[in-house]
Enzyme design. Structure first.
Site, PDB file in Angstrom:
ATOM      1  CE1 TYR A   1     -17.941 -30.797 -81.224  1.00 18.47           C
ATOM      2  CE2 TYR A   1     -20.183 -31.654 -81.302  1.00 18.47           C
ATOM      3  CZ  TYR A   1     -19.057 -31.310 -80.581  1.00 18.47           C
ATOM      4  OH  TYR A   1     -19.038 -31.473 -79.224  1.00 18.47           O
TER       5      TYR A   1
ATOM      6  CG  HIS B   1     -10.315 -31.033 -78.827  1.00 15.64           C
ATOM      7  ND1 HIS B   1     -10.989 -32.179 -78.496  1.00 15.64           N
ATOM      8  CD2 HIS B   1      -9.195 -31.019 -78.077  1.00 15.64           C
ATOM      9  CE1 HIS B   1     -10.303 -32.823 -77.582  1.00 15.64           C
ATOM     10  NE2 HIS B   1      -9.202 -32.148 -77.305  1.00 15.64           N
TER      11      HIS B   1
END
Ligand code: CA2
Length: 166
Positions: free
Chosen positions: A23, A100
């Protein structure tokens, strides 16, 4: 002034602290600052929120119907499970972009399915925090174009009404 609500789903408050290889290293506050900076440049009002609770996200989507022109959402794990969030997005019928950080299509099979994508304007995956900025630019362009279209369509309708042809 265009108004856009930005919603982050569960666990995204942990960004930057763990799972950095997936991430990235930015914290949620870092990402929110870049969104706010771009919003200022585009002269868009943004309201940015994060929740770990499905119902709260549903409420915020519903509330956006009054006072907002569009939504940017990363539903996080609810992407793969939440019919409630999908139904809320469909119900408000505001242009919505799903973001995302990671490329969900390259990851575990359970992440390939999005309950929400089918009711959104578009989905941006795999570009990290840049995805939110692209979503903001894309939504801004989409909303500006539809406002322009409404403005040019309105006088023509008024003319038809005046002539009695409608
Ligand atoms: O790639 C994304 O943005 C996701 O929406 C992130 C979700 C994941 O469930 C989706 O499949 C894809 C997970 C967010 C959790 O974020 C964390 C951040 C740091 C540490 C742990 C979790």
């Amino acid at each position: 002034m265009l108004r856009i609500r930005v919603l982050h789903g569960p666990n995204l408050n942990l960004l930057g602290t763990r799972e950095q290889s997936i991430y990235g290293t930015l914290s949620l506050d870092d990402i929110n600052s870049t969104i706010a900076k771009l919003a200022k440049e585009l002269v868009v009002k943004v309201d940015i929120r994060q929740s770990n609770h499905e119902g709260e996200l549903v409420t915020w989507i519903q509330e956006a119907r009054t006072g907002y022109d569009g939504i940017i959402i990363n539903p996080a794990s609810y992407t793969h499970t939440s019919i409630a969030i999908r139904d809320a997005i469909a119900a408000v019928s505001l242009p919505t972009i799903e973001v995302h950080l990671s490329n969900i299509h390259q990851r575990e099979e359970f992440r390939h399915r999005s309950c929400t994508a089918g009711v959104t304007l578009g989905q941006i995956v795999g570009l990290g925090a840049t995805g939110y900025l692209l979503a903001l630019r894309g939504l801004h362009e989409h909303l500006t174009a539809s406002r322009r279209q409404k403005k040019t369509a309105a006088p023509a309708t008024a003319r038809r009404v005046a002539k009695g042809t409608r």
